[in-house]
Design a protein around this motif. Structure first.
Motif, PDB file in Angstrom:
ATOM      1  N   GLY A  92       7.770  -1.084  12.802  1.00  0.00           N
ATOM      2  CA  GLY A  92       6.582  -1.660  12.322  1.00  0.00           C
ATOM      3  C   GLY A  92       6.728  -2.317  10.950  1.00  0.00           C
ATOM      4  N   SER A  93       5.609  -2.613  10.496  1.00  0.00           N
ATOM      5  CA  SER A  93       5.529  -3.391   9.090  1.00  0.00           C
ATOM      6  C   SER A  93       5.142  -2.433   7.955  1.00  0.00           C
ATOM      7  CB  SER A  93       4.407  -4.440   9.367  1.00  0.00           C
ATOM      8  OG  SER A  93       3.177  -4.270   9.768  1.00  0.00           O
ATOM      9  N   LEU A  94       5.572  -2.797   6.848  1.00  0.00           N
ATOM     10  CA  LEU A  94       5.076  -2.063   5.771  1.00  0.00           C
ATOM     11  C   LEU A  94       4.683  -2.829   4.518  1.00  0.00           C
ATOM     12  CD1 LEU A  94       5.586   0.713   3.889  1.00  0.00           C
ATOM     13  CD2 LEU A  94       7.695   0.023   3.418  1.00  0.00           C
ATOM     14  N   HIS A  95       3.801  -2.655   3.768  1.00  0.00           N
ATOM     15  CA  HIS A  95       2.963  -3.167   2.800  1.00  0.00           C
ATOM     16  C   HIS A  95       3.045  -2.264   1.437  1.00  0.00           C
ATOM     17  CE1 HIS A  95      -0.500  -5.385   0.815  1.00  0.00           C
ATOM     18  NE2 HIS A  95       0.440  -5.336   0.053  1.00  0.00           N
ATOM     19  N   VAL A  96       3.681  -2.534   0.633  1.00  0.00           N
ATOM     20  CA  VAL A  96       3.846  -1.639  -0.783  1.00  0.00           C
ATOM     21  C   VAL A  96       3.250  -2.284  -1.708  1.00  0.00           C
ATOM     22  CG1 VAL A  96       5.350  -0.357  -2.417  1.00  0.00           C
ATOM     23  CG2 VAL A  96       6.084  -0.573   0.036  1.00  0.00           C
ATOM     24  N   SER A  97       1.939  -1.905  -2.115  1.00  0.00           N
ATOM     25  CA  SER A  97       0.975  -2.519  -3.245  1.00  0.00           C
ATOM     26  C   SER A  97       0.932  -1.823  -4.225  1.00  0.00           C
ATOM     27  CB  SER A  97      -0.240  -2.796  -2.612  1.00  0.00           C
ATOM     28  OG  SER A  97      -1.036  -3.495  -3.583  1.00  0.00           O
ATOM     29  N   GLY A  98       1.238  -2.447  -5.580  1.00  0.00           N
ATOM     30  CA  GLY A  98       1.239  -1.346  -6.838  1.00  0.00           C
ATOM     31  C   GLY A  98      -0.270  -0.944  -7.222  1.00  0.00           C
ATOM     32  N   CYS A  99      -1.114  -1.734  -6.637  1.00  0.00           N
ATOM     33  CA  CYS A  99      -2.702  -1.553  -6.799  1.00  0.00           C
ATOM     34  C   CYS A  99      -3.571  -1.797  -5.801  1.00  0.00           C
ATOM     35  CB  CYS A  99      -3.044  -2.314  -8.021  1.00  0.00           C
ATOM     36  SG  CYS A  99      -3.337  -4.027  -7.839  1.00  0.00           S
ATOM     37  N   ALA A 100      -4.992  -1.847  -5.765  1.00  0.00           N
ATOM     38  CA  ALA A 100      -5.855  -2.117  -4.830  1.00  0.00           C
ATOM     39  C   ALA A 100      -6.006  -3.506  -4.551  1.00  0.00           C
ATOM     40  CB  ALA A 100      -7.105  -1.377  -5.028  1.00  0.00           C
ATOM     41  N   LYS A 101      -5.518  -4.554  -5.127  1.00  0.00           N
ATOM     42  CA  LYS A 101      -5.667  -5.803  -4.873  1.00  0.00           C
ATOM     43  C   LYS A 101      -4.819  -6.394  -3.611  1.00  0.00           C
ATOM     44  CE  LYS A 101      -3.923  -7.263  -8.993  1.00  0.00           C
ATOM     45  NZ  LYS A 101      -3.611  -8.121 -10.181  1.00  0.00           N
ATOM     46  N   GLY A 102      -3.586  -5.668  -3.469  1.00  0.00           N
ATOM     47  CA  GLY A 102      -2.986  -6.129  -2.237  1.00  0.00           C
ATOM     48  C   GLY A 102      -2.600  -7.858  -2.297  1.00  0.00           C
ATOM     49  N   CYS A 103      -1.880  -8.138  -3.363  1.00  0.00           N
ATOM     50  CA  CYS A 103      -1.591  -9.577  -3.643  1.00  0.00           C
ATOM     51  C   CYS A 103      -0.472  -9.962  -2.568  1.00  0.00           C
ATOM     52  CB  CYS A 103      -1.008 -10.038  -4.918  1.00  0.00           C
ATOM     53  SG  CYS A 103      -2.400  -9.520  -6.071  1.00  0.00           S
ATOM     54  N   ALA A 104       0.439  -9.040  -2.072  1.00  0.00           N
ATOM     55  CA  ALA A 104       1.269  -9.419  -1.165  1.00  0.00           C
ATOM     56  C   ALA A 104       1.125  -9.714   0.103  1.00  0.00           C
ATOM     57  CB  ALA A 104       2.834  -8.423  -1.358  1.00  0.00           C
ATOM     58  N   ARG A 105       0.041  -8.954   0.562  1.00  0.00           N
ATOM     59  CA  ARG A 105      -0.174  -9.205   1.912  1.00  0.00           C
ATOM     60  C   ARG A 105      -1.757  -8.967   2.136  1.00  0.00           C
ATOM     61  NH1 ARG A 105       2.848  -7.713   7.013  1.00  0.00           N
ATOM     62  NH2 ARG A 105       1.521  -7.327   8.644  1.00  0.00           N
ATOM     63  N   SER A 106      -2.490  -9.823   2.792  1.00  0.00           N
ATOM     64  CA  SER A 106      -3.863  -9.648   3.179  1.00  0.00           C
ATOM     65  C   SER A 106      -4.019  -9.181   4.461  1.00  0.00           C
ATOM     66  CB  SER A 106      -4.747 -11.044   2.957  1.00  0.00           C
ATOM     67  OG  SER A 106      -3.895 -11.797   3.718  1.00  0.00           O
ATOM     68  N   VAL A 136      -5.213  -2.860   2.190  1.00  0.00           N
ATOM     69  CA  VAL A 136      -5.470  -1.876   0.932  1.00  0.00           C
ATOM     70  C   VAL A 136      -6.841  -1.502   0.676  1.00  0.00           C
ATOM     71  CG1 VAL A 136      -3.172  -2.887  -0.414  1.00  0.00           C
ATOM     72  CG2 VAL A 136      -5.585  -3.972  -0.439  1.00  0.00           C
ATOM     73  N   LYS A 137      -7.703  -1.966   1.570  1.00  0.00           N
ATOM     74  CA  LYS A 137      -9.032  -1.993   1.523  1.00  0.00           C
ATOM     75  C   LYS A 137      -9.540  -0.782   2.699  1.00  0.00           C
ATOM     76  CE  LYS A 137     -10.210  -6.359  -0.001  1.00  0.00           C
ATOM     77  NZ  LYS A 137     -10.966  -7.750   0.297  1.00  0.00           N
ATOM     78  N   SER A 138      -8.475  -0.440   3.368  1.00  0.00           N
ATOM     79  CA  SER A 138      -8.941   0.856   4.373  1.00  0.00           C
ATOM     80  C   SER A 138      -8.780   1.990   3.911  1.00  0.00           C
ATOM     81  CB  SER A 138      -7.876   0.600   5.543  1.00  0.00           C
ATOM     82  OG  SER A 138      -7.958  -0.788   6.114  1.00  0.00           O
ATOM     83  N   ALA A 139      -9.398   3.229   4.354  1.00  0.00           N
ATOM     84  CA  ALA A 139      -9.438   4.577   4.019  1.00  0.00           C
ATOM     85  C   ALA A 139      -8.028   5.123   4.213  1.00  0.00           C
ATOM     86  CB  ALA A 139     -10.327   5.333   5.011  1.00  0.00           C
ATOM     87  N   PRO A 140      -7.709   5.769   3.299  1.00  0.00           N
ATOM     88  CA  PRO A 140      -6.314   6.432   3.225  1.00  0.00           C
ATOM     89  C   PRO A 140      -6.275   7.428   3.955  1.00  0.00           C
ATOM     90  CG  PRO A 140      -7.222   6.704   1.102  1.00  0.00           C
ATOM     91  CD  PRO A 140      -8.170   5.882   1.659  1.00  0.00           C
TER      92      PRO A 140
END
Length: 426
Positions: free
Chosen positions: A361-375, A397-401
């Motif tokens: 699958g795919s992985l998105h690693v975001s340093g904060c809640a902005k999610g700049c690398a992937r929408s 990044v906006k989904s419930a953890p």
């Protein structure tokens, strides 16, 4: 302590660079998604002279030169102007967000070469001052089909080629809350004008000036207002996964394309300059950019095979199976003041865990809640907060953890993140 998160709501440009933790970010928007090899080499050298030597490949098929200082910005502008890469104003530059297929004009499977449509659309955007009120993230995707279609790319206005021969047409649509709305078809020669008119309609009728917020009762009349043919179903317009196309891509018996991926979309100036010099030795004069953070060139089969081997030595990715190409990671600490996490170091370690566990699958690693690398959604999302990550499954990044991840010891604990996709805590 959690770093302050400032969501700017706009993307960097050249005329309007964005301040970041490592200096100014200056975006270079190539016309038609293509750069001459000589220009690419000059930009690589400029990144070292005027910035910190780090260059990003963006999701909109642009380059970003990082670490530029206010003192060196004017010199960078002068170089960009000499390369015909500097717009007359920040407002015009901001709306020139047009993506075309990276193999346009060289792919025998494409339906329409969309580069002339893109050039005509650029001219119309420049001529209509009213369109300069479009939001800076408003975008156009011009998909001519072929081996590397743009079906996975979100855009406010979408033009998609369909049909064959004398029956070739352009399907016109836009992004909507449910993924997209198709309005009808138009002639190839009218596509740029229709796209500009559709952008004007969105500007006038959408409360956010983005197509996704256009009221549903307004969309019904838009197709007829634009004079589109809605009599036939638009085939092949449904979104699909983004292609990667790394390494050798046979086009004809005489020509192969080569896809060269940059890990996490980042390449340093020395590597890029060496790549430009390398492809020049093979007689290659042009490099194409793509929304997949991959560069494309065309060469004869023998040269293309040698280039794949040479690119591997430079640290570029030429294998679709490499898990790094399924990982999106923001710049992280040192480049962005919104996080204290070494996101790309962590992403590299987790790519190893993906390979070990067979996670596809795919992985998105975001340093904060902005999610700049992937929408777009990813199978696993890490959202930084303080010195830890929230874990999100099948979301953004906006989904419930569903849990937390301590980055300490990822070389030992990373496997667990992918071995059990339903685990709440790892």
């Amino acid at each position: 302590m959690t770093a302050a998160v400032e969501i700017k709501g706009w993307c960097p440009g050249a005329r309007r660079p964005m301040p970041s933790g490592d200096g100014l970010i200056v975006r270079v928007r190539p016309h038609g998604g293509a750069l001459k090899v000589a220009a690419l080499r000059q930009l690589a050298e400029a990144a070292q002279r005027f910035g910190n030597g780090q260059i990003d490949l963006t999701r909109r098929a642009n380059l970003q030169i990082r670490g530029v200082s206010p003192e060196t910005l004017t010199q960078l502008w002068e170089l960009m102007a000499s390369l015909e890469l500097l717009d007359d104003s920040a407002e015009l530059e901001a709306i020139r967000n047009i993506v075309v297929n990276p193999l346009a004009g060289m792919d025998p499977e494409e339906i329409v070469d969309m580069r002339p449509v893109a050039a005509a659309l650029e001219s119309q955007l420049a001529a209509d001052e009213g369109l300069r009120a479009l939001p800076a993230k408003f975008s156009f995707a011009l998909d001519g089909g072929g081996k590397l279609p743009l079906t996975g790319l979100a855009a406010d206005v979408r033009l998609v080629a369909c049909g064959r021969g004398d029956q070739r047409r352009i399907a016109v649509g836009f992004a909507g809350p449910d993924g997209g709305t198709w309005l009808g078809k138009t002639a190839v020669a009218e596509a740029a004008s229709v796209a500009a008119k559709l952008a004007a309609i969105v500007l006038q009728r959408s409360p956010t000036r983005r197509s996704s917020a256009l009221p549903s009762d307004a969309t019904a009349a838009v197709g007829s207002e634009l004079g589109l043919d809605a009599s036939e179903q638009i085939a092949g317009a449904a979104p699909a996964g983004s292609p990667r196309g790394l390494g050798l891509i046979p086009l004809t018996e005489q020509v192969c394309a080569v896809g060269l991926g940059a890990p996490f979309g980042r390449i340093d100036s020395e590597t890029l300059a060496r790549l430009a010099a390398l492809v020049a030795t093979y007689g290659i004069s042009e490099v194409r950019l793509s929304p997949w953070r991959t560069l494309y060139v065309a060469a004869n089969p023998g040269s293309a095979e040698r280039l794949v081997a040479d690119a591997t030595e430079l640290g570029l990715i030429v294998d679709d199976a490499d898990p790094v190409m399924r990982v999106d990671a923001c710049s992280g600490v040192g480049c962005c003041p919104s996080t204290a996490l070494a996101t790309r170091q962590h992403a590299r370690m987790l790519a190893g865990a993906m390979a070990r566990t067979g996670f596809a699958g795919s992985l998105h690693v975001s340093g904060c809640a902005k999610g700049c690398a992937r929408s777009a959604p990813a199978d696993v999302v890490l959202v930084g907060e303080g010195d830890s990550y929230h874990v999100v499954r099948n979301g953004t990044v906006k989904s419930a953890p569903c849990g937390m991840l301590d980055p300490a010891g990822l070389d030992l604990t990373g496997n667990g993140l992918f071995e059990a996709n339903e685990k709440a805590h790892v």
